[in-house]
Design a protein around this motif. Structure first.
Motif, PDB file in Angstrom:
ATOM      1  N   LYS A 387      -4.949 -46.024  49.729  1.00  0.00           N
ATOM      2  CA  LYS A 387      -5.635 -46.594  48.575  1.00  0.00           C
ATOM      3  C   LYS A 387      -6.483 -47.784  49.004  1.00  0.00           C
ATOM      4  N   MET A 388      -7.691 -47.858  48.431  1.00  0.00           N
ATOM      5  CA  MET A 388      -8.601 -48.955  48.747  1.00  0.00           C
ATOM      6  C   MET A 388      -9.246 -49.455  47.459  1.00  0.00           C
ATOM      7  N   LEU A 389      -9.311 -50.774  47.321  1.00  0.00           N
ATOM      8  CA  LEU A 389      -9.916 -51.404  46.146  1.00  0.00           C
ATOM      9  C   LEU A 389     -11.183 -52.122  46.585  1.00  0.00           C
ATOM     10  N   VAL A 390     -12.293 -51.823  45.905  1.00  0.00           N
ATOM     11  CA  VAL A 390     -13.606 -52.283  46.355  1.00  0.00           C
ATOM     12  C   VAL A 390     -14.327 -52.995  45.221  1.00  0.00           C
ATOM     13  N   SER A 391     -14.920 -54.145  45.533  1.00  0.00           N
ATOM     14  CA  SER A 391     -15.714 -54.873  44.548  1.00  0.00           C
ATOM     15  C   SER A 391     -16.940 -54.053  44.154  1.00  0.00           C
ATOM     16  N   LYS A 392     -17.105 -53.824  42.873  1.00  0.00           N
ATOM     17  CA  LYS A 392     -18.257 -53.059  42.405  1.00  0.00           C
ATOM     18  C   LYS A 392     -19.556 -53.802  42.682  1.00  0.00           C
ATOM     19  N   GLU A 393     -19.506 -55.126  42.653  1.00  0.00           N
ATOM     20  CA  GLU A 393     -20.714 -55.934  42.822  1.00  0.00           C
ATOM     21  C   GLU A 393     -21.099 -56.113  44.282  1.00  0.00           C
ATOM     22  N   THR A 394     -20.123 -56.463  45.147  1.00  0.00           N
ATOM     23  CA  THR A 394     -20.457 -56.820  46.527  1.00  0.00           C
ATOM     24  C   THR A 394     -20.146 -55.723  47.541  1.00  0.00           C
ATOM     25  N   ASN A 395     -19.405 -54.694  47.134  1.00  0.00           N
ATOM     26  CA  ASN A 395     -18.970 -53.617  48.018  1.00  0.00           C
ATOM     27  C   ASN A 395     -17.910 -54.067  49.022  1.00  0.00           C
ATOM     28  N   LYS A 396     -17.451 -55.308  48.916  1.00  0.00           N
ATOM     29  CA  LYS A 396     -16.388 -55.775  49.810  1.00  0.00           C
ATOM     30  C   LYS A 396     -15.053 -55.135  49.439  1.00  0.00           C
ATOM     31  N   VAL A 397     -14.260 -54.859  50.455  1.00  0.00           N
ATOM     32  CA  VAL A 397     -12.927 -54.307  50.223  1.00  0.00           C
ATOM     33  C   VAL A 397     -12.000 -55.453  49.827  1.00  0.00           C
ATOM     34  N   LEU A 398     -11.403 -55.325  48.662  1.00  0.00           N
ATOM     35  CA  LEU A 398     -10.549 -56.379  48.112  1.00  0.00           C
ATOM     36  C   LEU A 398      -9.087 -56.193  48.479  1.00  0.00           C
ATOM     37  N   GLY A 399      -8.699 -54.963  48.738  1.00  0.00           N
ATOM     38  CA  GLY A 399      -7.301 -54.698  49.069  1.00  0.00           C
ATOM     39  C   GLY A 399      -7.125 -53.284  49.573  1.00  0.00           C
ATOM     40  N   ALA A 400      -6.059 -53.087  50.340  1.00  0.00           N
ATOM     41  CA  ALA A 400      -5.743 -51.753  50.849  1.00  0.00           C
ATOM     42  C   ALA A 400      -4.233 -51.571  50.851  1.00  0.00           C
ATOM     43  N   HIS A 401      -3.793 -50.351  50.553  1.00  0.00           N
ATOM     44  CA  HIS A 401      -2.367 -50.046  50.449  1.00  0.00           C
ATOM     45  C   HIS A 401      -2.120 -48.671  51.057  1.00  0.00           C
ATOM     46  N   ILE A 402      -1.143 -48.599  51.951  1.00  0.00           N
ATOM     47  CA  ILE A 402      -0.802 -47.349  52.619  1.00  0.00           C
ATOM     48  C   ILE A 402       0.695 -47.116  52.456  1.00  0.00           C
ATOM     49  N   VAL A 403       1.077 -45.932  52.017  1.00  0.00           N
ATOM     50  CA  VAL A 403       2.489 -45.553  51.934  1.00  0.00           C
ATOM     51  C   VAL A 403       2.678 -44.297  52.768  1.00  0.00           C
ATOM     52  N   GLY A 404       3.508 -44.379  53.778  1.00  0.00           N
ATOM     53  CA  GLY A 404       3.747 -43.223  54.635  1.00  0.00           C
ATOM     54  C   GLY A 404       4.159 -43.646  56.024  1.00  0.00           C
ATOM     55  N   PRO A 405       4.454 -42.696  56.905  1.00  0.00           N
ATOM     56  CA  PRO A 405       4.871 -43.017  58.270  1.00  0.00           C
ATOM     57  C   PRO A 405       3.812 -43.860  58.985  1.00  0.00           C
ATOM     58  N   GLY A 406       4.257 -44.911  59.645  1.00  0.00           N
ATOM     59  CA  GLY A 406       3.333 -45.748  60.401  1.00  0.00           C
ATOM     60  C   GLY A 406       2.475 -46.665  59.560  1.00  0.00           C
ATOM     61  N   ALA A 407       2.807 -46.837  58.285  1.00  0.00           N
ATOM     62  CA  ALA A 407       1.972 -47.656  57.403  1.00  0.00           C
ATOM     63  C   ALA A 407       1.854 -49.094  57.904  1.00  0.00           C
ATOM     64  N   ALA A 408       2.961 -49.639  58.417  1.00  0.00           N
ATOM     65  CA  ALA A 408       2.926 -51.019  58.905  1.00  0.00           C
ATOM     66  C   ALA A 408       1.993 -51.153  60.094  1.00  0.00           C
ATOM     67  N   GLU A 409       2.014 -50.168  60.986  1.00  0.00           N
ATOM     68  CA  GLU A 409       1.141 -50.222  62.165  1.00  0.00           C
ATOM     69  C   GLU A 409      -0.333 -50.119  61.759  1.00  0.00           C
ATOM     70  N   MET A 410      -0.616 -49.254  60.803  1.00  0.00           N
ATOM     71  CA  MET A 410      -2.008 -49.074  60.378  1.00  0.00           C
ATOM     72  C   MET A 410      -2.545 -50.286  59.642  1.00  0.00           C
ATOM     73  N   ILE A 411      -1.731 -50.884  58.764  1.00  0.00           N
ATOM     74  CA  ILE A 411      -2.251 -51.952  57.911  1.00  0.00           C
ATOM     75  C   ILE A 411      -2.606 -53.181  58.727  1.00  0.00           C
ATOM     76  N   GLN A 412      -1.975 -53.359  59.886  1.00  0.00           N
ATOM     77  CA  GLN A 412      -2.314 -54.517  60.723  1.00  0.00           C
ATOM     78  C   GLN A 412      -3.789 -54.513  61.087  1.00  0.00           C
ATOM     79  N   PHE A 413      -4.298 -53.349  61.439  1.00  0.00           N
ATOM     80  CA  PHE A 413      -5.693 -53.281  61.883  1.00  0.00           C
ATOM     81  C   PHE A 413      -6.668 -53.213  60.711  1.00  0.00           C
ATOM     82  N   VAL A 414      -6.233 -52.640  59.601  1.00  0.00           N
ATOM     83  CA  VAL A 414      -7.039 -52.712  58.383  1.00  0.00           C
ATOM     84  C   VAL A 414      -7.209 -54.170  57.972  1.00  0.00           C
ATOM     85  N   ALA A 415      -6.155 -54.959  58.146  1.00  0.00           N
ATOM     86  CA  ALA A 415      -6.205 -56.374  57.770  1.00  0.00           C
ATOM     87  C   ALA A 415      -7.246 -57.136  58.576  1.00  0.00           C
TER      88      ALA A 415
END
Length: 452
Positions: A387-415
């Protein structure tokens, strides 16, 4: 005035030790007092032993998966005694490393409780008094147990690493990340797990869609979740703990776990007596540079209840050191701090939830849920969520959420990307890695909904 030390740290957890080591390495005279074990909550009775228990609880499912891939394999019986012995051997090693590294840096360690006698004096449990130019309080937090008859029949998370045997049937009261993580752990170790959840859903404060997804998965794995339910009566009965819930459900369990939150460990250490201010939850009030109402006394970590995560406490310790001992006023940056809950399935999250984004500005919500290749091949029905939340005005990513195997490893680099101010367009123009679950983060094409 001449002091015994330039810095006296109360608390030997990750934040306090980091601040002490850095200051000692700069050539300052530093002491640290810890009444329990070096390493604090995270190393001794939190993140580390919990994650090792998570690993242990997942192997049975992995062996079943291996069978579907053609391996002749069986799990056999889980040996709790052997695991617990190995676990505590590892914790002893880590504690020794914490102590040795601090002492090598020049930190003098007192293995006893300390309290503040005045703005520049610490009194140890044996009555000895030590003076310091600066005092840093980093005593962390402790589990909360409700005040009700029979509450003493329950365990807290600290107790779980010392059980003589695994319970056959367990009730967990509370559904924050601690309760949900241990529900998954004991379920994976073949304990029959039930949960009493006071609210309508688990994991309060996390993204609603993500926590709902996790709740569905937990129940599909055999965990019973009673929502809108709190214990109203607890007794020792039939060789176990009888609990009656506010929804009328009653049952006898082998073990009851209180996972009803934590509070700052500020009682009885002389803080208010010397003028340090506490908030209603008992957390120490500090300014942007971790200074309390008493200029010589500072505080970091869970005891200030800002963001209660070990890496945050460590960075707060670094910021304190730079500010006080290197003359470089440094604030802690609390934006886009990634975190993980080691539920089963696990969740990685960074930035705003959908609910927070909707309250802040018009937002585009991108999301997908699907069966991952590895388990789908073996007939698994559990889905992962991206899941990804994006500002309609600026197109910046406001938040990301991952549920599943390896989610902690993936979110580090998304951050990292979000910390750099990445836009949805940046993700879109990044080539996917295939076949991999993580490619979904760069292949989310159309929003599933638009929040005005």
């Amino acid at each position: 005035m001449e002091f015994d030390y330039d810095l006296f740290v109360i608390g030997g957890g990750s934040g306090g030790v980091r601040a002490a080591r850095l200051t000692a390495l700069d050539g300052h005279k530093v002491a640290l007092a810890e009444e329990s074990r070096m390493g604090g909550t995270c190393v001794i009775r939190g993140c580390v032993p919990k994650k090792l228990m998570v690993f242990a609880s997942e192997y049975s499912e992995q062996i079943q998966l291996a069978q579907q891939y053609g391996w002749s394999a069986s799990a056999g019986e889980f040996d709790w005694t052997r695991f617990k012995t190995n676990l505590h051997t590892e914790l002893d090693r880590l504690e020794n490393a914490y102590q040795t590294n601090a002492q090598k840096a020049g930190v003098e360690i007192f293995k006893q409780r300390a309290k503040i006698a005045d703005p520049h004096t610490v009194e140890l449990a044996d009555g000895t008094r030590k003076t310091a130019k600066h005092i840093l309080v980093a005593v962390g937090g402790r589990p909360v147990v409700p005040d009700m008859p029979g509450a003493d029949l329950g365990l807290v998370s600290d107790d779980l690493f010392h059980l003589n045997a695994l319970p056959k049937k367990m009730l967990i009261v509370g559904a924050g990340y601690i309760g949900c993580e241990f529900a998954g752990v004991f379920n994976g170790l073949s304990t029959e797990v039930s949960m009493f959840v006071r609210k309508a859903q688990i994991l309060r404060g996390f993204d609603d869609e993500a926590r709902g997804h996790i709740a569905d998965c937990m129940q599909a794995r055999g965990i019973t979740i009673h929502t809108g339910c709190a214990p109203i009566a607890i007794e020792r009965r039939d060789g176990g703990v009888w609990v009656k819930g506010s929804n009328g459900h009653e049952e006898v369990f082998d073990a009851l776990l209180w996972a009803t939150g934590r509070r700052p460990n500020t009682d009885g250490i002389g803080l208010e007596e010397v003028g340090v201010k506490l908030n209603r939850r008992g957390a120490i009030e500090v300014d942007d540079y971790f200074q309390t109402a008493v200029p010589s006394i500072y505080a970091i970590g869970d005891v200030i209840s800002r963001v209660e995560l070990t890496p945050v406490a460590i960075r707060e310790g670094v910021a304190f050191h730079k500010t006080v001992f290197q003359g470089e006023k440094t604030k802690m940056d609390y934006d886009f701090i990634p975190s993980a809950t080691f539920t089963q399935p696990e969740m990685g999250t960074v930035g705003l939830t959908e609910e927070q984004a909707e309250a802040q500005e018009p937002t585009l919500v991108y999301a997908t849920a699907f069966r991952p290749m590895q388990t789908a091949f073996a007939g698994g029905e559990e889905r992962v969520l991206f899941k990804m939340l994006v500002s309609k005005e600026t197109n910046k990513v406001l938040g990301a959420h991952i549920v599943g195997p390896g989610a902690a490893e993936m979110i580090q680099f998304v951050a990292v990307a979000l910390k750099m101010g990445a836009t949805k367009a940046d993700f879109d123009r990044t080539c996917a890695v295939h076949p991999a679950m993580a490619e979904e983060m760069v292949t989310l094409k159309e929003p599933v909904r638009v929040l005005a």
